[in-house]
Design a protein around this motif. Structure first.
Motif, PDB file in Angstrom:
ATOM      1  N   ILE A   5       0.878  -1.171   0.000  1.00 17.29           N
ATOM      2  CA  ILE A   5       0.000   0.000   0.000  1.00 17.29           C
ATOM      3  C   ILE A   5       0.916   1.223   0.000  1.00 17.29           C
ATOM      4  O   ILE A   5       1.676   1.431   0.947  1.00 17.29           O
ATOM      5  CB  ILE A   5      -0.924   0.044   1.241  1.00 17.29           C
ATOM      6  N   LYS A  23      -2.012   7.239 -13.955  1.00 11.51           N
ATOM      7  CA  LYS A  23      -2.769   6.381 -14.883  1.00 11.51           C
ATOM      8  C   LYS A  23      -1.855   5.822 -15.974  1.00 11.51           C
ATOM      9  O   LYS A  23      -2.001   4.674 -16.396  1.00 11.51           O
ATOM     10  CB  LYS A  23      -3.910   7.178 -15.525  1.00 11.51           C
ATOM     11  N   THR A  38      -2.321  -7.129  -8.853  1.00 12.70           N
ATOM     12  CA  THR A  38      -3.171  -5.945  -8.635  1.00 12.70           C
ATOM     13  C   THR A  38      -2.248  -4.741  -8.664  1.00 12.70           C
ATOM     14  O   THR A  38      -1.170  -4.772  -8.049  1.00 12.70           O
ATOM     15  CB  THR A  38      -3.876  -6.023  -7.259  1.00 12.70           C
ATOM     16  N   GLN A  40      -3.525  -0.854  -8.665  1.00 13.02           N
ATOM     17  CA  GLN A  40      -4.695  -0.008  -8.876  1.00 13.02           C
ATOM     18  C   GLN A  40      -4.621   1.259  -8.034  1.00 13.02           C
ATOM     19  O   GLN A  40      -4.396   1.195  -6.836  1.00 13.02           O
ATOM     20  CB  GLN A  40      -5.959  -0.807  -8.508  1.00 13.02           C
ATOM     21  N   LEU A  41      -4.859   2.381  -8.690  1.00  9.63           N
ATOM     22  CA  LEU A  41      -4.917   3.671  -8.011  1.00  9.63           C
ATOM     23  C   LEU A  41      -6.310   3.890  -7.421  1.00  9.63           C
ATOM     24  O   LEU A  41      -7.326   3.642  -8.102  1.00  9.63           O
ATOM     25  CB  LEU A  41      -4.604   4.782  -9.015  1.00  9.63           C
ATOM     26  N   TYR A  42      -6.343   4.358  -6.183  1.00 10.76           N
ATOM     27  CA  TYR A  42      -7.595   4.704  -5.497  1.00 10.76           C
ATOM     28  C   TYR A  42      -7.448   6.079  -4.858  1.00 10.76           C
ATOM     29  O   TYR A  42      -6.361   6.438  -4.396  1.00 10.76           O
ATOM     30  CB  TYR A  42      -7.915   3.693  -4.397  1.00 10.76           C
ATOM     31  N   LYS A  43      -8.567   6.796  -4.800  1.00 11.91           N
ATOM     32  CA  LYS A  43      -8.614   8.121  -4.148  1.00 11.91           C
ATOM     33  C   LYS A  43      -9.433   8.008  -2.870  1.00 11.91           C
ATOM     34  O   LYS A  43     -10.533   7.440  -2.883  1.00 11.91           O
ATOM     35  CB  LYS A  43      -9.261   9.123  -5.118  1.00 11.91           C
ATOM     36  N   ILE A  52      -4.053   6.119  -2.803  1.00 13.80           N
ATOM     37  CA  ILE A  52      -3.184   4.956  -2.597  1.00 13.80           C
ATOM     38  C   ILE A  52      -3.045   4.203  -3.915  1.00 13.80           C
ATOM     39  O   ILE A  52      -3.952   4.199  -4.751  1.00 13.80           O
ATOM     40  CB  ILE A  52      -3.705   3.968  -1.521  1.00 13.80           C
ATOM     41  N   MET A  54      -2.906   0.374  -4.571  1.00 15.19           N
ATOM     42  CA  MET A  54      -3.144  -0.932  -3.953  1.00 15.19           C
ATOM     43  C   MET A  54      -2.472  -1.959  -4.864  1.00 15.19           C
ATOM     44  O   MET A  54      -2.805  -2.045  -6.044  1.00 15.19           O
ATOM     45  CB  MET A  54      -4.646  -1.180  -3.849  1.00 15.19           C
ATOM     46  N   GLU A  55      -1.510  -2.705  -4.323  1.00 13.38           N
ATOM     47  CA  GLU A  55      -0.659  -3.559  -5.161  1.00 13.38           C
ATOM     48  C   GLU A  55      -0.538  -4.966  -4.586  1.00 13.38           C
ATOM     49  O   GLU A  55      -0.365  -5.131  -3.376  1.00 13.38           O
ATOM     50  CB  GLU A  55       0.748  -2.941  -5.260  1.00 13.38           C
ATOM     51  N   GLU A  56      -0.603  -5.955  -5.455  1.00 14.75           N
ATOM     52  CA  GLU A  56      -0.337  -7.342  -5.072  1.00 14.75           C
ATOM     53  C   GLU A  56       0.617  -7.943  -6.104  1.00 14.75           C
ATOM     54  O   GLU A  56       0.390  -7.812  -7.315  1.00 14.75           O
ATOM     55  CB  GLU A  56      -1.627  -8.172  -5.048  1.00 14.75           C
TER      56      GLU A  56
END
Lengths: 96, 96
Positions: A5, A23, A38, A40-43, A52, A54-56
């Motif tokens: 994260i 992006k 994963t 993915q950008l989140y607001k 954040i 969010m990464e896997e």
């Protein structure tokens, strides 16, 4: 598997430039890194100007490789100039 | 899409009981909630006794439904008794 994260606080007026750079990076990771399961950008819904990634990752090797890609290294300055402070990056091990 | 990071700090000696309850909940969510696209427990690499649930939902409705399932409600006390403090739950909107 490894979880990451990365929390980023964006400076006033830099939101659009940040989102564009983030992006672009996200698209390149998704296109080129099968080990980034994963990315993915989140607001934040509640903290203004806070995002954040969010990464896997399938393995530590996949995470290490991600950090060495030319597009990740190239994105650093474009994202960095938008930040209001240092990123907070947390690393996790999956519990299976 | 909605992202959730739920950070949990576990009391000394309660780690095994917490992991058992959390794994049971995770299995039930994965088996029953197609709208919970990610629902994964992770353990911090650096903060002792700290875990997160990394969660992605297809919609606000899917997140709302998750919180009302009988197994989520039933897991509350089993997880709660293992905590060293209140959970920190953060909500995010996907940036696409």
């Amino acid at each position: 598997m490894i979880g990451v994260i990365a929390k980023l606080k964006i400076a006033a007026g830099k939101e659009a430039a940040f989102e564009a750079a983030a992006k672009d990076l996200m698209a390149k990771v998704k296109a080129n890194e099968p080990g980034a399961l994963t990315y993915q950008l989140y607001k934040s819904k509640t903290e203004a100007d806070t995002y954040i990634f969010m990464e896997e990752y399938s393995s530590q090797a996949a995470l290490d490789a991600h950090g060495k890609t030319e597009y990740f290294l190239a994105a650093g300055p474009h994202i960095g100039v938008c930040l209001a402070g240092p990123p907070e990056v947390q690393y996790f091990d999956m519990v299976e």
